[in-house]
Scaffold this motif. Structure first.
Motif, PDB file in Angstrom:
ATOM      1  N   UNK A  74       0.829  -1.208   0.000  1.00 33.66           N
ATOM      2  CA  UNK A  74       0.000   0.000   0.000  1.00 33.66           C
ATOM      3  C   UNK A  74       0.859   1.253   0.000  1.00 33.66           C
ATOM      4  N   UNK A  75       2.060   1.142   0.558  1.00 32.24           N
ATOM      5  CA  UNK A  75       2.967   2.295   0.611  1.00 32.24           C
ATOM      6  C   UNK A  75       3.991   2.246  -0.518  1.00 32.24           C
ATOM      7  N   UNK A  76       3.703   1.367  -1.516  1.00 35.42           N
ATOM      8  CA  UNK A  76       4.559   1.241  -2.700  1.00 35.42           C
ATOM      9  C   UNK A  76       5.987   0.851  -2.371  1.00 35.42           C
ATOM     10  N   UNK A  77       6.147   0.045  -1.340  1.00 35.57           N
ATOM     11  CA  UNK A  77       7.459  -0.502  -1.010  1.00 35.57           C
ATOM     12  C   UNK A  77       7.568  -1.878  -1.645  1.00 35.57           C
ATOM     13  N   UNK A  78       8.459  -2.021  -2.605  1.00 33.66           N
ATOM     14  CA  UNK A  78       8.439  -3.198  -3.485  1.00 33.66           C
ATOM     15  C   UNK A  78       9.356  -4.334  -3.039  1.00 33.66           C
ATOM     16  N   UNK A  79      10.073  -4.162  -1.935  1.00 31.56           N
ATOM     17  CA  UNK A  79      11.057  -5.186  -1.565  1.00 31.56           C
ATOM     18  C   UNK A  79      10.458  -6.300  -0.714  1.00 31.56           C
ATOM     19  N   UNK A  80       9.155  -6.471  -0.775  1.00 31.06           N
ATOM     20  CA  UNK A  80       8.500  -7.514   0.016  1.00 31.06           C
ATOM     21  C   UNK A  80       7.871  -8.578  -0.882  1.00 31.06           C
ATOM     22  N   UNK A  81       8.291  -8.593  -2.133  1.00 33.30           N
ATOM     23  CA  UNK A  81       7.653  -9.493  -3.099  1.00 33.30           C
ATOM     24  C   UNK A  81       7.923 -10.959  -2.808  1.00 33.30           C
ATOM     25  N   UNK A  82       8.939 -11.239  -1.977  1.00 31.19           N
ATOM     26  CA  UNK A  82       9.240 -12.656  -1.698  1.00 31.19           C
ATOM     27  C   UNK A  82       8.144 -13.284  -0.834  1.00 31.19           C
ATOM     28  N   UNK A  83       7.371 -12.468  -0.113  1.00 30.56           N
ATOM     29  CA  UNK A  83       6.333 -13.018   0.751  1.00 30.56           C
ATOM     30  C   UNK A  83       5.318 -13.840  -0.052  1.00 30.56           C
ATOM     31  N   UNK A  84       4.675 -13.253  -1.075  1.00 32.12           N
ATOM     32  CA  UNK A  84       3.737 -14.080  -1.850  1.00 32.12           C
ATOM     33  C   UNK A  84       4.422 -15.226  -2.571  1.00 32.12           C
ATOM     34  N   UNK A  85       5.682 -15.051  -2.927  1.00 34.83           N
ATOM     35  CA  UNK A  85       6.407 -16.134  -3.607  1.00 34.83           C
ATOM     36  C   UNK A  85       6.580 -17.323  -2.676  1.00 34.83           C
ATOM     37  N   UNK A  86       6.934 -17.049  -1.440  1.00 36.85           N
ATOM     38  CA  UNK A  86       7.097 -18.127  -0.457  1.00 36.85           C
ATOM     39  C   UNK A  86       5.770 -18.830  -0.206  1.00 36.85           C
ATOM     40  N   UNK A  87       4.712 -18.038  -0.065  1.00 37.10           N
ATOM     41  CA  UNK A  87       3.391 -18.625   0.174  1.00 37.10           C
ATOM     42  C   UNK A  87       2.925 -19.430  -1.026  1.00 37.10           C
ATOM     43  N   UNK A  88       3.248 -18.950  -2.221  1.00 37.96           N
ATOM     44  CA  UNK A  88       2.843 -19.666  -3.445  1.00 37.96           C
ATOM     45  C   UNK A  88       3.511 -21.036  -3.518  1.00 37.96           C
ATOM     46  N   UNK A  89       4.773 -21.094  -3.141  1.00 36.27           N
ATOM     47  CA  UNK A  89       5.478 -22.389  -3.141  1.00 36.27           C
ATOM     48  C   UNK A  89       4.781 -23.376  -2.219  1.00 36.27           C
ATOM     49  N   UNK A  90       4.357 -22.884  -1.062  1.00 41.62           N
ATOM     50  CA  UNK A  90       3.674 -23.758  -0.113  1.00 41.62           C
ATOM     51  C   UNK A  90       2.315 -24.177  -0.646  1.00 41.62           C
ATOM     52  N   UNK A  91       1.609 -23.253  -1.246  1.00 38.82           N
ATOM     53  CA  UNK A  91       0.285 -23.584  -1.778  1.00 38.82           C
ATOM     54  C   UNK A  91       0.396 -24.635  -2.882  1.00 38.82           C
ATOM     55  N   UNK A  92       1.405 -24.487  -3.725  1.00 36.92           N
ATOM     56  CA  UNK A  92       1.613 -25.461  -4.806  1.00 36.92           C
ATOM     57  C   UNK A  92       1.927 -26.834  -4.232  1.00 36.92           C
ATOM     58  N   UNK A  93       2.651 -26.845  -3.110  1.00 38.32           N
ATOM     59  CA  UNK A  93       3.011 -28.134  -2.492  1.00 38.32           C
ATOM     60  C   UNK A  93       1.844 -28.744  -1.721  1.00 38.32           C
ATOM     61  N   UNK A  94       0.699 -28.062  -1.689  1.00 31.50           N
ATOM     62  CA  UNK A  94      -0.486 -28.634  -1.061  1.00 31.50           C
ATOM     63  C   UNK A  94      -0.829 -28.050   0.287  1.00 31.50           C
ATOM     64  N   UNK A  95      -0.159 -26.983   0.680  1.00 36.79           N
ATOM     65  CA  UNK A  95      -0.439 -26.367   1.974  1.00 36.79           C
ATOM     66  C   UNK A  95      -1.695 -25.495   1.854  1.00 36.79           C
ATOM     67  N   UNK A  96      -2.618 -25.582   2.828  1.00 33.54           N
ATOM     68  CA  UNK A  96      -3.806 -24.722   2.751  1.00 33.54           C
ATOM     69  C   UNK A  96      -3.440 -23.263   3.013  1.00 33.54           C
ATOM     70  N   UNK A  97      -4.076 -22.361   2.279  1.00 29.41           N
ATOM     71  CA  UNK A  97      -3.839 -20.930   2.450  1.00 29.41           C
ATOM     72  C   UNK A  97      -5.155 -20.228   2.797  1.00 29.41           C
TER      73      UNK A  97
END
Length: 1863
Positions: free
Chosen positions: A840-863
């Motif tokens: 929301x504050x246009x700080x772009x260095x946090x993009x790894x958060x959704x990437x980490x969660x996506x890896x878990x979701x792909x591996x079958x982890x509930x989100x």
């Protein structure tokens, strides 16, 4: 087994045809620093030491370490034989790794080349034993010391042949070793003398073996040898030949024997190990056979994983026999579905077995009675004892267990526990017999029981719920000594659950005598009391069963004896000296209680001494023995006793614990670092301290965000304020987002390898659960008690303060429960909030958060999809998460299965069983909010489906207990609507059969489906009734279905009233078949929990439901992940508003429709351009007089090919696009639109061509004269030329002479023709105005000031209005106005309002609706008059002054009619200005049309146009040119004109097509055009242009198109336009040249004259060029046609192509205007934004525009004030404000119900949108002064421009247009 330092015997491995890799390749291609994952998950057997070992880690000290949890097949197995003096041992020796004394392969070799190589050291071994090689040996390295090589070579080969057989000699590679300063070149020469020696299998190296290059060279030679050998490796038993004496086999030299460094014990150690290997060899063979039969042999190396089973696989047949190869898979699948019959799967016999079993052996006997008797008891019949029996059920279970990775083992053990089966506690490795305690597999098991304690003569029952690993319970262990006839396991079952076989026993179905994997296994099960009088034991008690003879499993026996509270031993009567005597003696001496069950003794239960009991089993019933045992055990446990805790097994030294594996420990260590932060904390405070972003801050953000959809007061100011608050909250979240817990969690998630990350997450959840278990249990117990009190008061209809007090207390407990609930999902929620805050504050260095969660979701982890605590969907987080999933997987198609139901109705349990999903299922941790989980469709199933994954959305239960007392009905409706809208299918889970219990749920569900129907979303649904007592009773089920149907229909009628929908029954809302779409589920438990196993009928129902869901899913294409993402956004944004249906915006559908619009534009343009080409050709033919009639059928035929292509393209588009299911709703309409467009084009073309024909007929008289004119002019020119020939040489004189006679010639030729005069419009208009009685002063004033030109665009019409007509002007309003006061009060308030309005009028202010009415009058009058004048035949019949008179009269009549309707008068100035404005708009068209008429019909004008042409002829004759030259010039002049004209006409179409395809503004849909128009306006910053666009959008867009086309053709792309024109000219010239050649050739062939040539030439060009008739009468002397042709060719060089529009018959911009402006131009009733639908009549689609405007742009102001309204429509419709839909009524309509305001409102779709376009904010702020002056209104008071608007720059405004188009 320890090894002495001089000898290192590592694992032998690798079997069969192992893959051969070169060493050099391995060094360069493979990582040396660590293991490849694929290799790290395999398993191997060792000759000397077999077992699970530790994976090597180059960064750790490896000496003495074990390999943890990795079973690796060596790529090469090498055996070292020969002389011990041939090698120097040391820590740097690469081949014989000094550090790897307990390793199974060489670490030094791995470091060198990255390969797993096992090295077995048999150096110096004297006596060979019978050596089993159960896995392959790739090479025997015969090590020979230099100088002794000849002697030792022969003896070494002899030893090898005796020890391993003759075949082993093919696998020998000779290695001569030497000291570093020695030379051994002679060794090769010496060895060549031996016939058995092969040079390429020879190598030399130093004895220290520290040179890596030497070892690599050796390995390369080994690889070559292996590749040459067939088979690649040696296997088999040593030869059974008669042993020679050991001395003859001893390869050790005398020197060796006297070497003090070689110890005899070292050699003996290896010999002993070989002997031990022989003992387990046969067992290993048996295990291999077993795994082969189960098709698990590969899985021993590449283990089964949880992911293999968490996917959609072929259905498991419940009652069908299974082949052995499918047993393991079927077992696991059924176990996953909680089917405890997974142990009892019937096995299908193979054909061979069936053929053997079909016939029984026949014994031939005589017929005597004695012979019959003998036969009865005879054993002489040969029975096939060797016949293979089916696999023992427990062997299947344990084989699968051994082949599974740790996570699948854990899941498997958890399911076994749920099935009330015993669990493996001590497990021998099938290869090494090392004992393992799989503690990890127990970690997910949480047991619940009730302890009964007696206090003060009353029983107190306490409930306990805890992880079984941490439970401290007594343990009773059972073992047997010897082989007994009594089943120990069966006896134990009677103690735990006499109706369920907790422990498998010999009498269970499928049991066989042959059991290979269970001996030595200790299983454990817990008895959990229910707190009832008939409980067998009052507290939770563990029972441990040691399988097999305890005499043979000493280690397991000792461990259990030590850990147990009570030992129970089954044994026969013993004699002193029996092997069992010592065991029993030790047990009797031990202080531990002991119960001996003597199988051949019939004594009763006797206590021999304190704590020592015996019970005889002979002739005793099992029930009797069981009762005795229960009594004795109960007595023992009632006193002091040792407790057992599973976690203490980690302290037992003799066994391996799976949790000691390095990866597990790393994961646990990382988790502990996090959980240690939480120790000693109040659980309810953890989230506040460590997860601050999701607490009060997030909840406040959600609350304010929802308020944005319910704005009050000064809406724009309020909205800006709330958005500012949201940003402030985000800033606070950012500041608080760096808690140590989150830092550690993200760091571990980012850095840990995959397996360690899995362990880390599991451990984190396990440890967190352990923190809150006790707190949650006590809170839940308090909640249950308080809830019961509230229910009791409600039943008594108690409405006293006590009820309120209890409800308040319940609410507090509920809040406490919410705070204390803490799990992994909360950490992920925090991740989401941290990301959203920074985003929301246009700080772009946090993009790894959704990437980490996506890896878990792909591996079958509930989100988490919806935060259940805040009741909100974090859209930014979810969108980014799904974007990452799409980036990693691609935009895969998913079938979305949503699940709804009452809380604790078994939803999550059902999904866990059906798909193996990991949603929380315990009562204390019910699913909170909504979670999504991906389930992959297996490759073998993909052929049956159109999607790649099933995405399951599980929800918090409806009517959740925690939310009791809140406004949970609205929350339930919200949740139901959300998940129903998301799903392709919704599973509605109902607990029980009572319709009254389900009424609330059904109402919610029906309403959700009704909403979906209204927004054109069509999911399917299935109802599941759980806990049905008798699912087999068909009649009962039919009655239940009937009642459900009735209830659904009843709920539909109720919901229809609320949702204003016409529906009588549920089937009117959704496709629903009560016979098929309702499923009945058996009760989950077979008996009473906690000891009841799952009901087998339940798992059958699970399988049946799963098959049904997949069957329905196979008919669906699902949706793409991107579609799912936009659906989430659309549904949630709509749910934020009170009125979901009006607020819902299907973004994906809009995007698909926009693409369709673009495609529709392409199709229609193809048709249009084709028809324009056809028109062009026919126009030429009409002008040439080739046709005199145009038929529709002919035009249809001409365009039919293109039309059919487009229809085919349309069909393909609708049938083959990915979005075809969404597109189908528009197919019929677009097919019809294409047909209508085609028909309209044909009619339009016919109409235009008929006009040309009429014009041609009108010009017939002149056309008839043209030939005569031309003949005469030619003759006169020729005669004059002859007269002046050789007399006048000066060009000027010639021209003077020609001019002097030209006028005379023209007058002479037109003497009988009346000339057509020019028109004087100004005079005619003056006369008309005079006739109408209009005073000239008004006209003069208007013209001199130019005021009339702006009448259509002025902002304030009050100067044109007289208010003296009526004073009561209270009800004149016709358009919408904002009412900030809400509903009017009666009486006083009404009068005050009327007074204010009257004052407003009397002061000269005109209401906005009146302004709009006058503007509409202006627009309508202009349009009608212009259309009327354009219908006049001016071009064919000429102009008439009556046309002007008709226009003026029409204007006056319309103004008079308008005056009669309203209570004010339009002044005369308005009428005059409007008439003059209409005249002004019509002037240009009238003048142009009359000019064309005069050109086509006036003889003088025609002749004057030929003056230059005939001067050139005259000049040529004067110069003495021949007739051929002159005639050629004449033809060329005419041809040039025709060629350029034809080229320009074609170029107009080409240029329009070029711009339509490549010019950004024109190559999309209507919205795209709108974007570029707005961009252009912003770039120019032209306020007047804005006003024209706002009030007359079509006029402005047409002007924009014209300007852009002119700019493109004459400025920006001038060269391209010129090239197109040149090419067309060249093409036409080629046609002419071809016609010249053909005509000349034909005339020459037929010896024709010039008339024939001219006729031939004209006919060849009649379809392509307009070719005026040329009189050849004066050129009859031409006979050299080749010369004539050459002259024409020379004269046809066209160099000067006209640069302007003059030669275009129809201009390019006109084509584009017709194409792009033939769309919808309906304006928004609030802000006048134009509908952006590309199709003109798009009903039943609503009018819509992506972004509306501030209503101040349109001059909207607050009623009875001069304050402009700055609100946007999209904000208003989400507010609590109201408006006046009609000016003649005081009725107000809430903005949220704007569609109910009637015509003009009902067909507009205005969806609430808080993200207003910055473009219009910038415009309003930038041009506020101009707007104030234009509308004579003010931005003040309620109309004050918000401060935030000042921040919008022009660049941002333009950028927002691009963002708009992307949405």
């Amino acid at each position: 087994m320890e090894m002495e330092e001089h000898y290192s015997t590592t694992a032998a491995g690798g079997g069969g045809a192992s893959e051969i890799k070169s060493v050099s390749q391995s060094v360069t291609d493979r990582k040396v620093d660590g293991f490849e994952e694929s290799a790290a998950t395999t398993k191997f057997d060792s000759v000397n030491k077999v077992g699970e070992e530790e994976k090597p880690d180059q960064n750790d000290e490896r000496k003495g370490r074990k390999f943890e949890n990795y079973k690796v097949i060596p790529e090469l197995t090498l055996v070292l034989i020969g002389d011990t003096n041939s090698i120097e041992l040391g820590s740097n020796n690469i081949l014989l790794d000094y550090d790897a004394q307990t390793s199974q392969f060489s670490l030094k070799l791995y470091d060198l080349c990255g390969r797993y190589i096992s090295v077995i050291n048999l150096l110096g071994l004297k006596s060979p034993e019978k050596f089993p090689v159960n896995q392959g040996i790739h090479a025997f390295l015969l090590l020979l010391p230099n100088a002794l090589h000849n002697n030792h070579y022969s003896s070494g080969l002899q030893w090898l042949e005796k020890a391993f057989g003759k075949r082993s000699l093919s696998y020998v590679l000779t290695v001569v070793t030497h000291k570093s300063d020695e030379n051994c070149e002679s060794a090769l020469t010496d060895l060549k003398a031996n016939s058995s020696f092969t040079e390429k299998r020879y190598h030399t190296c130093t004895r220290s073996m520290t040179d890596g290059s030497e070892i690599i060279a050796l390995l390369e030679k080994i690889d070559v040898m292996v590749s040459e050998n067939d088979p690649h490796c040696y296997s088999g038993l040593m030869s059974d030949e008669t042993k020679e004496q050991e001395e003859d086999l001893d390869p050790i030299s005398t020197e060796t024997k006297t070497d003090p460094s070689v110890k005899e014990t070292d050699v003996k150690t290896d010999e002993n190990k070989l002997k031990e290997s022989v003992k387990i060899y046969e067992e290993n063979k048996t295990f291999e056979t077993l795994f082969d039969r189960l098709h698990l042999q590969d899985k021993l190396q590449q283990t089964l994983s949880l992911a293999d089973f968490l996917k959609i696989s072929p259905a498991v047949e419940q009652d069908h026999e299974t082949s052995e190869k499918d047993l393991a898979h079927t077992f696991l699948q059924r176990l996953m579905m909680l089917d405890y019959r997974a142990r009892y799967i019937p096995v299908k016999q193979s054909r061979a077995e069936m053929s053997q079993s079909e016939t029984d052996p026949v014994l031939e006997i005589s017929d005597t009675e004695d012979d019959d008797f003998d036969a009865l008891f005879s054993s002489s019949v040969d029975s096939d004892h060797s016949k293979q029996t089916h696999v023992h059920p427990m062997d299947v279970q344990m084989a699968v267990y051994h082949c599974s990775d740790s996570f699948l083992k854990q899941n498997m053990v958890t399911k076994l526990s749920q099935c009330q089966y015993a669990l493996p506690l001590l497990v021998p490795d099938p290869n090494t017999m090392d004992i393992e305690c799989p503690l990890w597999t127990f970690r997910q098991i949480i047991n619940t029981w009730k302890i009964t304690q007696t206090k003060d003569n009353s029983n107190i029952v306490t409930m306990k719920n805890m992880p079984i690993c941490k439970a401290e319970t007594p343990m009773v262990s059972f073992s047997r000594l010897g082989s007994l006839s009594v089943s120990k396991s069966q006896l134990m079952n009677t103690l735990i659950n006499d109706r369920h076989s907790t422990f498998f026993h010999r009498n269970c179905p499928g049991s066989t005598k042959s059991r290979h994997l269970m001996d030595g296994v200790a299983e454990i099960a817990w008895y959990c009391p229910a707190g009832k009088p008939n409980d067998a034991f009052t507290d939770c008690t563990a029972f441990c069963n040691l399988h097999g003879d305890a005499l043979l499993t000493e280690k397991q026996r000792d461990i259990l004896t030590e850990k147990s509270s009570v030992n129970v031993v089954l044994l026969p009567t013993l004699e002193k000296g029996d092997k069992s005597w010592a065991v029993i003696s030790d047990l009797l001496k031990s202080p531990k209680p002991l119960i001996c069950l003597i199988t051949d003794n019939d004594c009763g239960a006797v206590q021999m001494k304190e704590g020592k009991y015996r019970i005889g089993l002979k002739d005793r019933s099992q029930a009797d023995v069981s009762e005795n045992l229960k009594r004795i055990i109960g007595e023992i446990l009632s006193g002091p006793h040792q407790s057992f805790q599973l976690e203490t097994m980690a302290d037992v030294s003799e066994i391996r614990v799976d949790e000691d594996d390095k990866v597990c420990q790393k994961g646990k260590s990382a988790a502990l670092n996090i959980v240690n932060l939480l120790q000693e904390m109040d659980v309810s405070k953890i989230k506040d301290q460590f997860l601050p972003c999701q607490g009060e801050l997030w909840h406040k953000w959600c609350r304010i965000n929802k308020e944005l959809y319910h704005l009050k007061g000064n809406i724009e100011e309020e909205k800006c304020r709330k958005k500012h608050e949201l940003i402030q909250i985000r800033q606070k979240q950012c500041s608080a987002s760096c808690s140590l817990l989150m830092k550690l969690f993200i760091e571990n998630l980012s850095s840990l390898p995959t397996t360690e990350k899995q362990y880390f997450l599991k451990w984190t959840q396990i440890l967190i659960d352990a923190l809150s278990t006790d707190d949650l249990s006590s809170i839940l117990q308090s909640y249950d008690e308080k809830w019961s009190e509230v229910l009791d008061l409600k039943k008594k209809h108690d409405k006293s303060d006590l009820l309120k007090i209890k409800q308040s207390e319940l609410e507090k407990i509920s809040n406490k429960l919410q705070s204390a609930t803490f799990g992994l999902e909360h950490i992920f929620r925090e991740m989401g909030q941290i990301y959203e805050a920074h985003k929301a504050l246009n700080q772009t260095d946090w993009s790894k958060y959704p990437e980490l969660a996506a890896e878990l979701m792909i591996s079958g982890h509930p989100m988490e999809l919806m935060d259940g605590d805040a009741g909100h969907v974090p859209l930014t987080w979810i969108s980014s998460l799904l974007d990452e999933v799409i980036r990693k997987l691609g935009d895969q198609r998913v079938f979305v299965l949503s699940v709804l139901g009452v809380q604790s109705s078994g939803k999550s349990t059902m999904l866990n069983a059906m798909f193996g999903l990991q949603f929380a299922v315990s009562a204390g941790r019910c699913t909170k909010g909504a979670f999504m989980q991906l389930v992959k469709v297996s490759e073998e199933m993909k052929k049956d489906f159109q999607f790649d994954y099933v995405l399951v959305v599980d929800t918090e239960g409806l009517r959740a207990l925690e939310l009791a007392g809140n406004t949970n009905l609205h929350r339930d409706n919200e949740l139901a609507t959300f998940v129903v809208g998301l799903g392709n299918m919704t599973l509605i889970n109902i607990f029980g059969e009572n319709p009254a219990d389900m009424q609330d749920v059904l109402q919610i569900v029906v309403q959700a489906f009704m909403r979906m129907k209204k927004v054109k979303v069509s999911p399917s649904c299935v109802f599941v009734h759980q806990n049905v007592t008798d699912i087999a009773a068909a009649e009962k089920n039919m009655d239940g279905k009937r009642r459900l149907q009735e209830k659904l229909d009843q709920m539909t009628k109720l919901a229809a009233k609320e949702e204003v929908c016409d529906a009588e029954g549920f089937s009117d809302v959704i496709a629903f078949d009560v016979q098929k779409d309702v499923k009945y589920f058996a009760q989950l438990w077979e008996g009473s929990p906690p000891m009841a196993p799952p009901n087998p009928g339940y798992s059958e129902c699970i399988q049946d439901l799963k098959n049904f869901i997949l069957s329905k899913a196979s008919q669906s294409a699902g949706m793409t992940l991107s579609h799912f993402k936009t659906k989430i956004q659309d549904l949630w944004n709509a749910l934020m508003n009170e009125h979901f249906v009006f607020s819902f915006k299907n973004t994906l559908e809009i995007a698909v429709y926009r693409k369709l619009e673009v495609q529709y534009g392409n199709w229609t343009w193809n048709l249009r351009s084709n028809m324009l080409t056809i028109e062009n050709q026919l126009h030429t033919r009409v002008e040439n007089g080739d046709i005199d009639k145009v038929e529709v059928s002919f035009l249809n035929k001409e365009i039919s090919k293109t039309y059919e292509e487009i229809r085919n393209n349309l069909t393909t588009y609708f049938e083959e696009k990915r979005e075809k299911e969404m597109l189908v709703q528009w197919r019929g309409r677009f097919e019809q639109k294409i047909k209508e467009f085609h028909d309209e084009l044909v009619k339009g073309a016919k109409r235009k061509l008929e006009e040309v024909l009429q014009q041609k007929k009108a010009c017939k008289k002149l056309d008839a004269q043209k030939t005569e004119f031309e003949r005469n002019l030619l003759q006169k020119s020729k005669e004059l030329a002859h007269q002046l020939k050789d007399k006048v040489e000066d060009e000027e004189e010639l021209e003077k002479q020609f001019k002097s006679v030209w006028s005379h010639w023209v007058n002479e030729l037109t003497a009988d023709t009346k000339p057509i005069e020019d028109i004087n419009l100004e005079e005619d208009q003056f006369n008309v105005l005079k006739e109408l009685g209009i005073e000239w002063t008004y006209v003069s004033e208007s013209k001199s000031s130019g005021r009339y030109r702006n009448i259509s665009s002025i902002g304030d019409y009050r100067d044109y209005v007289s208010f003296t007509k009526h004073q009561d002007h209270g009800d004149t309003n016709q358009q919408s106005q904002v009412n900030q006061m809400g509903k009017f009060e009666q009486g006083k308030q009404y009068l005050l309002n009327q007074a204010a309005r009257l004052k407003h009028y009397m002061t000269g202010y005109l209401q906005h609706e009146d302004q709009q009415l006058i503007r509409s009058l202006t627009e309508n009058v202009e349009a009608q008059c212009i259309n009327a004048i354009k219908s006049k035949p001016v071009a064919t019949r000429g102009y008439s002054p009556t046309y002007v008179q008709e226009m003026a009269k029409s204007v006056k009549e319309k103004v008079t009619e308008f005056d009669s309707k309203w209570k004010y008068t339009l002044k005369k100035e308005f009428t005059v200005d409007l008439i003059l404005y209409v005249f002004h708009r019509a002037d240009s068209w009238l003048l142009e049309s009359h000019k064309n008429y005069k050109m086509n019909n006036d003889a003088v004008t025609y002749l004057e146009s030929k003056k230059t042409q005939y001067y050139n002829i005259f000049r040529s004759f004067c110069k003495g040119s021949s007739s051929a030259v002159v005639f050629a010039e004449l033809i060329c002049e005419k041809l040039k004109v025709s060629i350029v004209k034809a080229a320009c006409n074609k170029a107009a179409i080409d240029l329009a097509g070029e711009m339509r395809s490549n010019f950004p503004a024109f190559n999309g849909n209507r919205l795209n055009l709108e974007k570029h128009v707005l961009k252009s306006l912003a770039e120019k910053e032209d306020f007047n242009g804005f006003i024209t666009y706002i009030h007359h959008p079509r006029n402005h867009v047409e002007t924009f198109i014209k300007e852009e086309v002119n700019k493109y053709i004459f400025t920006d792309h001038k060269d391209k336009a010129l090239n197109i024109l040149k090419k067309n000219v060249e093409d036409m010239c080629k046609l002419v040249s071809q016609a010249l050649f053909t005509a000349t050739d034909k005339v020459k062939t037929k010896e024709g004259d010039i008339d024939m040539w001219l006729q031939q030439f004209s006919s060849l060009l009649k379809n392509d060029l307009t070719f005026e008739t040329i009189c050849s009468q004066n050129f009859s002397d031409i006979n050299n046609f080749d010369f004539f042709k050459e002259e024409i060719d020379k004269g046809l060089k066209i160099s000067n192509i006209p640069p302007g529009h003059e030669e275009f018959r129809e201009k390019p911009h006109k084509f584009l205007i017709d194409q792009l402006c033939n769309c919808c131009w309906v304006k928004c009733p609030f802000c006048s934004a134009v509908c952006t639908n590309t199709i003109k009549d798009h009903s039943p689609e609503d009018h819509s525009v992506l972004f509306h405007r501030s209503t101040s742009v349109n001059g909207v102001h607050y009623r009875n004030s001069v304050e402009l309204c700055v609100e946007f429509c999209t904000t208003n419709v989400a507010s609590t404000g109201s408006f006046y839909p009609r000016g003649d009524s005081e009725e107000v309509i809430p903005f949220k119900l704007y569609r109910t305001a009637g015509k003009g409102f009902q067909d507009w779709s205005i969806t609430p949108d808080g993200s207003n376009l910055k473009y219009w904010k910038w415009f309003v702020f930038e041009f506020q002064t101009e707007l104030v002056n234009h509308y004579k209104l003010k931005f003040e008071g309620l109309g004050k421009i918000p401060d935030d608007w000042a921040k919008c720059t022009k660049e941002q405004a333009i950028q927002s247009l691009d963002e708009m188009y992307k949405m």
